[in-house]
Motif scaffolding. Structure first.
Motif, PDB file in Angstrom:
ATOM      1  N   GLU A 180       0.829  -1.208   0.000  1.00 19.10           N
ATOM      2  CA  GLU A 180       0.000   0.000   0.000  1.00 19.10           C
ATOM      3  C   GLU A 180       0.862   1.257   0.000  1.00 19.10           C
ATOM      4  OE1 GLU A 180      -2.666  -0.297   3.305  1.00 19.10           O
ATOM      5  OE2 GLU A 180      -3.647  -2.114   2.545  1.00 19.10           O
ATOM      6  N   ILE A 183       1.734   2.125  -3.457  1.00 15.53           N
ATOM      7  CA  ILE A 183       0.629   2.765  -4.168  1.00 15.53           C
ATOM      8  C   ILE A 183       0.521   4.236  -3.759  1.00 15.53           C
ATOM      9  CG2 ILE A 183      -1.886   2.791  -4.463  1.00 15.53           C
ATOM     10  CD1 ILE A 183      -1.804  -0.273  -4.170  1.00 15.53           C
ATOM     11  N   GLY A 195      -6.965  11.210  -5.438  1.00 13.34           N
ATOM     12  CA  GLY A 195      -6.736   9.780  -5.316  1.00 13.34           C
ATOM     13  C   GLY A 195      -6.048   9.421  -4.008  1.00 13.34           C
ATOM     14  N   ASP A 198      -8.609   9.614  -1.147  1.00 17.40           N
ATOM     15  CA  ASP A 198      -9.535   8.487  -1.218  1.00 17.40           C
ATOM     16  C   ASP A 198      -8.855   7.184  -0.790  1.00 17.40           C
ATOM     17  OD1 ASP A 198     -12.280   7.597  -2.219  1.00 17.40           O
ATOM     18  OD2 ASP A 198     -10.963   6.270  -3.367  1.00 17.40           O
ATOM     19  N   TYR A 199      -7.615   6.968  -1.254  1.00 15.36           N
ATOM     20  CA  TYR A 199      -6.914   5.717  -0.977  1.00 15.36           C
ATOM     21  C   TYR A 199      -6.544   5.602   0.505  1.00 15.36           C
ATOM     22  CZ  TYR A 199      -3.766   1.767  -1.470  1.00 15.36           C
ATOM     23  OH  TYR A 199      -3.166   0.529  -1.336  1.00 15.36           O
ATOM     24  N   THR A 203      -8.682   2.663   1.967  1.00 12.50           N
ATOM     25  CA  THR A 203      -7.881   1.445   1.868  1.00 12.50           C
ATOM     26  C   THR A 203      -6.823   1.350   2.957  1.00 12.50           C
ATOM     27  OG1 THR A 203      -8.214   1.365  -0.534  1.00 12.50           O
ATOM     28  CG2 THR A 203      -6.392   0.071   0.370  1.00 12.50           C
ATOM     29  N   HIS A 204      -5.927   2.338   3.015  1.00 12.42           N
ATOM     30  CA  HIS A 204      -4.823   2.253   3.973  1.00 12.42           C
ATOM     31  C   HIS A 204      -5.331   2.311   5.414  1.00 12.42           C
ATOM     32  CE1 HIS A 204      -0.569   2.030   4.590  1.00 12.42           C
ATOM     33  NE2 HIS A 204      -0.552   3.101   5.367  1.00 12.42           N
TER      34      HIS A 204
END
Length: 216
Positions: A180, A183, A195, A198-199, A203-204
């Motif tokens: 991650e 990314i 992005g 949002d990530y 996600t993280h």
């Protein structure tokens, strides 16, 4: 960016780091005399740091017992992930236009260092490198209040430390987390501020993973 830290701030950071690394665990009493000896300082800044950590909900001041590391209540980790994700995403978004090629190279270096730490079964090295990785963009966000609030919230976590030579699941989690990080670096390289926000949030710092993840 370097800031002058008072003795109290140094003690505060020292205790927070010990908690994050799992050297100090929930329910354990803080030994004030031991900290004074380890840091070669007087009792006053230690007491000031403990009082601050108590006011932030990291410690509990128990009458006749002293300062105890608080246990995280069910659901609290999930709620913290929700808030930290939003704030960390905001920090990355604010920092995106300020990140230079040197910052990107440094972030790539620390990602590789984390990979090496995982492969060499060195959790403490991993912990230190991931902290520096995140600090690179946090320090560039330009918002001292945001940096301070994020630091306080992250201090509430008592991260699990793994014996990576025997804990296969722990090693897999760290490999996933470091993927991650790659990314996140890629999004910074693309200057994708939306992005990144949002990530990091979804996600993280995915709240659904709050009970299984270690320090991100």
């Amino acid at each position: 960016m370097y800031k002058f830290l008072s003795l109290k701030d140094h003690v505060y950071q020292y205790i927070a780091d010990q908690i994050s690394k799992g050297a100090l665990v929930p329910g354990k009493k803080i030994n004030e005399n031991e900290i004074c000896q380890q840091l070669s300082i007087s009792r006053t800044p230690v007491r000031e740091a403990l009082i601050q950590l108590s006011s932030e909900g990291v410690l509990e001041n128990v009458p006749r017992k002293g300062f105890i590391i608080k246990e995280m209540k069910p659901g609290e980790a999930r709620q913290l992930y929700q808030v930290i994700g939003v704030l960390d995403g905001l920090a990355a978004q604010l920092a995106c236009s300020r990140i230079t090629e040197k910052h990107l190279k440094d972030m790539a270096f620390y990602i590789d260092s984390m990979e090496l730490a995982i492969d060499s079964d060195n959790y403490e090295m991993y912990y230190k490198q991931q902290e520096i990785f995140h600090d690179i963009y946090l320090e560039e966000c330009g918002n001292e209040v945001l940096i301070g609030v994020l630091s306080q919230l992250k201090n509430k976590f008592v991260s699990k430390t793994y014996d990576l030579s025997t804990d296969k699941k722990g090693k897999e989690i760290l490999h996933t987390t470091n993927a991650e990080h790659r990314i996140i670096l890629s999004l910074f390289e693309k200057k994708d501020s939306a992005g990144l926000s949002d990530y990091l949030q979804k996600t993280h710092w995915n709240p659904e993973l709050a009970c299984t993840e270690v320090t991100s």
